[in-house]
Design an enzyme around this catalytic site. Structure first.
Site, PDB file in Angstrom:
ATOM      1  N   HIS A  63       0.741  -1.117   0.073  1.00 44.23           N
ATOM      2  CA  HIS A  63      -0.265   0.109  -0.234  1.00 44.23           C
ATOM      3  C   HIS A  63       0.834   1.403   0.299  1.00 44.23           C
ATOM      4  CE1 HIS A  63      -4.137   2.599   2.536  1.00 44.23           C
ATOM      5  NE2 HIS A  63      -3.070   2.988   1.043  1.00 44.23           N
ATOM      6  N   ASN A 117      -4.464   6.109  -7.858  1.00 45.29           N
ATOM      7  CA  ASN A 117      -5.052   7.261  -7.805  1.00 45.29           C
ATOM      8  C   ASN A 117      -4.364   8.431  -8.387  1.00 45.29           C
ATOM      9  OD1 ASN A 117      -3.465   6.749  -5.020  1.00 45.29           O
ATOM     10  ND2 ASN A 117      -4.610   8.301  -4.571  1.00 45.29           N
ATOM     11  N   ASP A 171      -8.516   2.994  -3.705  1.00 41.20           N
ATOM     12  CA  ASP A 171      -8.000   3.043  -2.836  1.00 41.20           C
ATOM     13  C   ASP A 171      -8.210   5.170  -2.869  1.00 41.20           C
ATOM     14  OD1 ASP A 171      -7.099   3.636  -0.575  1.00 41.20           O
ATOM     15  OD2 ASP A 171      -4.552   4.044  -0.925  1.00 41.20           O
ATOM     16  N   ASN A 230      -6.353  10.115   6.223  1.00 39.63           N
ATOM     17  CA  ASN A 230      -7.359   9.240   5.914  1.00 39.63           C
ATOM     18  C   ASN A 230      -7.370   7.574   6.215  1.00 39.63           C
ATOM     19  OD1 ASN A 230      -9.913   8.088   5.281  1.00 39.63           O
ATOM     20  ND2 ASN A 230      -9.694   9.823   3.184  1.00 39.63           N
ATOM     21  N   ASP A 266       0.763   2.967   4.152  1.00 40.57           N
ATOM     22  CA  ASP A 266      -0.130   4.130   2.868  1.00 40.57           C
ATOM     23  C   ASP A 266       0.946   4.602   2.481  1.00 40.57           C
ATOM     24  OD1 ASP A 266      -2.182   4.894   1.917  1.00 40.57           O
ATOM     25  OD2 ASP A 266      -3.521   5.628   4.179  1.00 40.57           O
TER      26      ASP A 266
END
Length: 428
Positions: free
Chosen positions: A61, A95, A152, A278, A305
């Site tokens: 991720h 993204n 995502d 987030n 992330d």
């Protein structure tokens, strides 16, 4: 460097249940069981005394911002940050600008990844443009080389569309990674909803917004048999939902992030946007539940992330700053501190969560030192203390909550495919 001999280290490889002092042999890009006398004579020898030798870390991720937002990060700079953190395989999210919702964009990403210093694997969008209205061409994305599907950054809000998406994904043997957020419950929200948000005068983000989507995904997985992976779990209730689903044999997995393991909503008292993310940082109860989920296997792995933003992006009022932090270079020491030193996980368990188990979620050929495996190796000093300065790091961005903090545990050498790519703070 066709032959590398790593000697005298503490070799920790959970995949083969190896934990003890010994040697690791790398020949022509693969792990081998041993060297002959002639090979030992010809090999480059690395003295790993005092170091832990483990499989290269795996992160499923990350956000590398290429194409379209290369002022924040590129695949090259992101891969350098990964190598400096001991990661040898990373999975980047779609993204980008434009979003990676077609084979052409995936081919562009793969071309850039060919120049990366670690293995960078792409994911493709669930929906066209991540807009949640029309399914992306999953078959074409699979043929282009994606390892999973995800929107995502946003969450597919339509339950019917998500139902169809996971059915198609199952046909193509692709896991679906989901950012669990009911957007109708988070409009304008910037931090966890509760007493702290009230005290700070910031709009609250209830954990129920995560919980209802986790529950939905469990239902859809149970109904379809598709593999759905819940990203960056932050809520104690979500942990319990995943726990019950696994007990019932539902095909779901989930991950935790280093920042949700280490920090709580109390860190936002100074209104520092480098603590805005987030899902948001939550309560101490939630933090402890996430650790408990990793301990008993409810949560499968750790994902950073890693989400780079420029100083100009973050240097604004808390309400208007973007969500996200960088984390590749700090993940290992943070996890060693929170899990091993403070929560009494074994070193092998921490490494397992960041290697074998992370790779296992997406069935990646990584995360082990077994003979025949890719020669991807991380060497780190578990007790070395150092002060993290993002300005001296390798990411293009600086948005870290650990800026200026002393960390314990430092990566010394990263090897990818049998080649030393990072050593002693430098790229080779």
């Amino acid at each position: 460097m066709s032959l590398l001999w790593i000697a005298n280290g503490r070799v920790v490889d959970p995949a083969t249940r190896r934990d003890g002092r010994g040697d690791v042999y790398l020949a022509y890009g693969r792990i081998v069981k041993h060297f002959s006398a002639a090979q030992k004579k010809a090999a480059r020898k690395i003295d790993a005394s005092g170091l832990v030798v483990c499989p290269g870390l795996v992160d499923i991720h990350v956000h590398f911002r290429e194409p379209g937002q290369t002022h924040k990060e590129t695949i090259l700079t992101g891969s350098q940050a990964a190598a400096a953190g001991g990661f040898t395989t990373v999975v980047c999210m779609p993204n980008t600008s434009p979003p990676a919702d077609n084979a052409g964009t995936i081919q562009l990403i793969n071309a850039a990844a060919a120049n990366a210093v670690v293995r960078v694997l792409p994911t493709g969008c669930i929906t066209v443009g991540q807009k949640g209205q029309q399914l992306a061409p999953h078959g074409s994305l699979k043929n282009a080389g994606v390892v999973a599907l995800t929107d995502d950054g946003v969450c597919v809000q339509s339950n019917e569309l998500m139902h169809r998406a996971v059915e198609y994904a199952r046909m193509f043997d692709l896991p679906v990674l989901d950012h669990c957020q009911d957007e109708s419950m988070t409009q304008g929200a910037v931090m966890n909803e509760g007493a702290v948000s009230t005290r700070l005068g910031l709009r609250g983000w209830p954990h129920a917004a995560e919980d209802v989507i986790v529950a939905r995904n469990i239902i859809l997985s149970s109904y379809s048999g598709a593999h759905i992976h819940m990203q960056h779990i932050s809520s104690a209730f979500s942990v319990e939902l995943v726990r019950r689903a696994k007990q019932d044999g539902v095909n779901v997995t989930a991950e935790a992030t280093p920042h949700h393991l280490a920090l709580t909503e109390e860190a936002l008292g100074g209104y520092d946007p480098n603590f805005k993310m987030n899902p948001p940082l939550r309560t101490e109860r939630d933090r402890r539940a996430i650790i408990g989920g990793l301990r008993d296997g409810t949560l499968d792995c750790i994902g950073t992330d890693h989400a780079p933003h420029t100083p100009d992006d973050k240097d604004r009022e808390f309400d208007f700053a973007p969500n996200g932090i960088i984390g590749l270079e700090t993940a290992l020491p943070v996890c060693l501190d929170v899990l091993m030193r403070r929560s009494r996980f074994t070193l092998a368990h921490v490494i397992d969560l960041m290697t074998r188990r992370a790779a296992g979620v997406l069935k990646l050929p990584a995360g082990t030192l077994a003979p025949g495996a890719n020669a991807d190796v991380c060497l780190f000093s578990p007790d070395e203390k150092w002060t993290y300065d993002p300005a001296k790091g390798f990411s293009k961005s600086r948005n870290s909550p650990w800026a200026g903090q002393q960390l314990t545990g430092r990566v010394k050498t990263t090897i990818v495919g049998g080649k030393i790519v990072y050593d002693g703070g430098r790229f080779v």
